[in-house]
Scaffold this motif. Structure first.
Motif, short mmCIF file in Angstrom:
data_model
loop_
_atom_site.label_atom_id
_atom_site.label_comp_id
_atom_site.label_asym_id
_atom_site.label_seq_id
_atom_site.Cartn_x
_atom_site.Cartn_y
_atom_site.Cartn_z
N GLY A 44 34.69 24.25 23.13
CA GLY A 44 33.79 23.66 24.12
C GLY A 44 34.00 22.15 24.19
O GLY A 44 34.31 21.51 23.19
N ASN B 52 32.18 18.60 24.94
CA ASN B 52 30.84 18.00 24.96
C ASN B 52 30.93 16.51 25.24
O ASN B 52 31.96 15.88 24.98
CB ASN B 52 30.15 18.24 23.60
CG ASN B 52 29.76 19.69 23.42
OD1 ASN B 52 28.77 20.15 23.97
ND2 ASN B 52 30.56 20.44 22.67
N CYS C 129 30.82 28.82 24.81
CA CYS C 129 29.78 28.02 25.49
C CYS C 129 28.49 27.96 24.69
O CYS C 129 27.58 27.23 25.08
CB CYS C 129 29.44 28.64 26.85
SG CYS C 129 30.82 28.77 27.99
N GLU D 57 26.85 24.86 20.48
CA GLU D 57 26.21 23.54 20.66
C GLU D 57 24.94 23.68 21.51
O GLU D 57 23.87 23.14 21.18
CB GLU D 57 27.21 22.60 21.33
CG GLU D 57 26.72 21.18 21.52
CD GLU D 57 26.93 20.27 20.31
OE1 GLU D 57 27.60 20.67 19.33
OE2 GLU D 57 26.39 19.15 20.35
N ALA D 58 25.03 24.43 22.59
CA ALA D 58 23.88 24.57 23.49
C ALA D 58 22.76 25.37 22.81
O ALA D 58 21.59 25.00 22.89
CB ALA D 58 24.30 25.25 24.79
N SER E 151 23.82 21.50 33.40
CA SER E 151 24.75 21.03 32.37
C SER E 151 25.01 22.17 31.37
O SER E 151 24.31 23.18 31.36
CB SER E 151 24.16 19.83 31.64
OG SER E 151 23.00 20.22 30.94
N GLY E 152 26.04 21.95 30.53
CA GLY E 152 26.34 22.95 29.51
C GLY E 152 25.12 23.26 28.66
O GLY E 152 24.89 24.41 28.27
N PRO F 225 26.04 32.24 30.11
CA PRO F 225 26.35 30.81 30.20
C PRO F 225 27.10 30.48 31.49
O PRO F 225 28.00 31.22 31.90
CB PRO F 225 27.23 30.55 28.98
CG PRO F 225 27.19 31.75 28.15
CD PRO F 225 26.62 32.88 28.92
N MET G 135 29.75 28.66 33.44
CA MET G 135 31.04 28.07 33.08
C MET G 135 31.66 27.46 34.31
O MET G 135 31.69 28.09 35.36
CB MET G 135 31.97 29.17 32.57
CG MET G 135 32.28 29.10 31.12
SD MET G 135 33.43 30.41 30.69
CE MET G 135 32.36 31.81 30.51
N GLY H 39 28.11 23.41 34.77
CA GLY H 39 28.25 24.32 33.63
C GLY H 39 29.28 23.82 32.65
O GLY H 39 29.74 22.68 32.68
N LYS H 40 29.69 24.73 31.79
CA LYS H 40 30.50 24.37 30.62
C LYS H 40 31.97 24.20 30.97
O LYS H 40 32.53 24.94 31.79
CB LYS H 40 30.35 25.49 29.59
CG LYS H 40 30.83 25.14 28.22
CD LYS H 40 29.83 24.27 27.50
CE LYS H 40 30.42 23.76 26.20
NZ LYS H 40 29.55 22.75 25.58
N LEU I 52 35.76 24.19 29.10
CA LEU I 52 36.37 24.69 27.86
C LEU I 52 37.84 24.30 27.79
O LEU I 52 38.49 24.08 28.82
CB LEU I 52 36.29 26.23 27.82
CG LEU I 52 34.91 26.87 27.82
CD1 LEU I 52 35.04 28.40 27.89
CD2 LEU I 52 34.11 26.46 26.59
#
Ligand SMILES: NC(=O)c1ccc[n+]([C@@H]2O[C@H](COP(=O)([O-])OP(=O)(O)OC[C@H]3O[C@@H](n4cnc5c(N)ncnc54)[C@H](OP(=O)(O)O)[C@@H]3O)[C@@H](O)[C@H]2O)c1
Length: 323
Positions: free
Chosen positions: A37, A39, A117, A120-121, A148-149, A292, A294, A317-318, A320
């Motif tokens: 991920g 961040n 994803c 951390e979230a 956001s992620g 999640p 993405m 979104g996330k 990667l």
């Protein structure tokens, strides 16, 4: 040798390097990383504003998903298991070391990109919304940065808890995405003052919990939108680290203003959060209540392009890295 990692040459240059395979301690795992991920903290680290703690890997990357390559003797995991984990740096790589206590098994049917994803979230959202801000079923929660992620997971957890979810995003398109992931009220923070928009929706002064990743000039709004006994959990400062707030409102509302950064949690606190999210949040992924959001995946070698994309703010979104 099959271990490749992203090295920071300087703030504008990253290189993919190769070295010896990793090995781990008894309470750790080496993970063959499938996805890492990205961040905000990684961008700050690259630019020299977020030096990793002395005991952390100097390599960027705080979360990964993949397959256990080596399981420490006391880890409780087995080689070949699909896992996702918070790592103490070192995620931008083909192998990473994780504490067993900061690792989640990936349920069958959940792919590794989805799993990447989550760590951390999940921990940030759980620790701040549940542990610190004491969000309870049926309350009203206001989430800045809702796509956001981090934010999209908070929106979906709020809905799964039967809360009324108000969330912000920076464009009409992003607000439409917010609605599609379940937000009851989506507010474009670039359109009109949030206080006015909340007044119009009849929710100004009715918010129980704010998940705040913006701070700065929005902090007074956070306080003003609260109901009596409301709580603000600050996790980020996208609008700045200085704020002027009316402390009278803090008193009159018996409000709570708290904040945290994940990296500063003790190993025991992280371990407890992992047990909690394994019990309470992973089932929501398995049953489809949390999916999640993405945006896109970049090759590991394109880490700089991925971070540049994040810094422009165009994503939803996330993001990667495929490792
Ligand atoms: N404290 C912790 O432990 C912890 C852990 C992880 C992350 N974080 C923080 O959580 C935040 C989100 O992280 P992420 O990785 O999910 O990043 P991200 O996907 O890039 O999200 C950033 C979010 O901030 C919003 N935003 C950006 N500038 C804004 C502004 N000027 N006004 C209002 N909203 C603004 C964006 O909204 P639009 O895109 O809609 O404009 C976006 O939703 C970051 O601040 C990060 O540092 C904190």
């Amino acid at each position: 040798m099959s271990y490749h990692y992203i090295h920071i040459d300087d703030s504008e240059s990253l290189t993919l390097l190769e070295t010896e395979d990793l090995t781990c301690a008894a309470d750790e795992l080496v993970i063959d990383v499938a996805y890492a991920g990205i961040n905000r903290a990684d961008l700050l680290q690259r630019m020299g504003f977020y030096p990793p703690p002395p005991d952390a890997s100097p390599i960027m990357g705080l979360e990964v998903a993949g397959v256990v390559r080596q399981a420490g003797t006391d880890s409780g995991f087995s080689e070949g298991e699909a896992v996702c984990a918070l790592v103490h740096g070192g995620g931008y790589a083909t192998q990473a070391i994780a504490k067993a206590t900061c690792t989640l098994r990936v349920p069958e049917g959940i792919d590794l990109s989805t799993a990447a994803c989550l760590p951390e979230a999940f921990i940030t959202v759980w620790y701040n919304l549940i542990d610190r801000a004491r969000l309870t079923r049926g309350e009203t929660v206001f989430i800045h940065g809702g796509i956001s992620g981090i934010g999209n997971i908070a929106v979906q957890l709020g809905k799964a808890m039967g809360c009324r979810v108000i969330a912000t995003a920076g464009s009409p398109e992003k607000c439409a995405t917010l609605a599609s992931i379940g937000a009851d009220i989506s507010l474009n923070y670039n359109e009109a003052p949030l206080a006015e928009q909340c007044e119009a929706q009849g929710v100004f002064g009715a918010v129980d919990v704010v998940l705040d990743m913006v701070g700065g000039d929005f902090e007074q709004f956070n306080l003003a939108c609260l109901a009596v006994d409301g709580r603000i959990a600050c996790i980020g400062l996208m609008r700045g680290g200085q704020a002027t707030i009316d402390l009278t409102q803090l008193l009159m509302k018996r409000a709570t203003l708290t904040g945290s950064t994940l990296r500063r949690l003790t190993p025991d606190e992280k371990a407890r959060c992992f047990r909690d999210v394994a019990e309470h949040m992973m089932p929501l992924v398995e049953n489809g209540q949390i999916v999640p959001l993405m945006d896109r995946t970049f090759a590991l070698a394109d880490a700089l392009a991925a971070q540049t994309y994040m810094s422009t703010g165009g994503h939803a979104g996330k993001l990667l890295l495929r490792c």
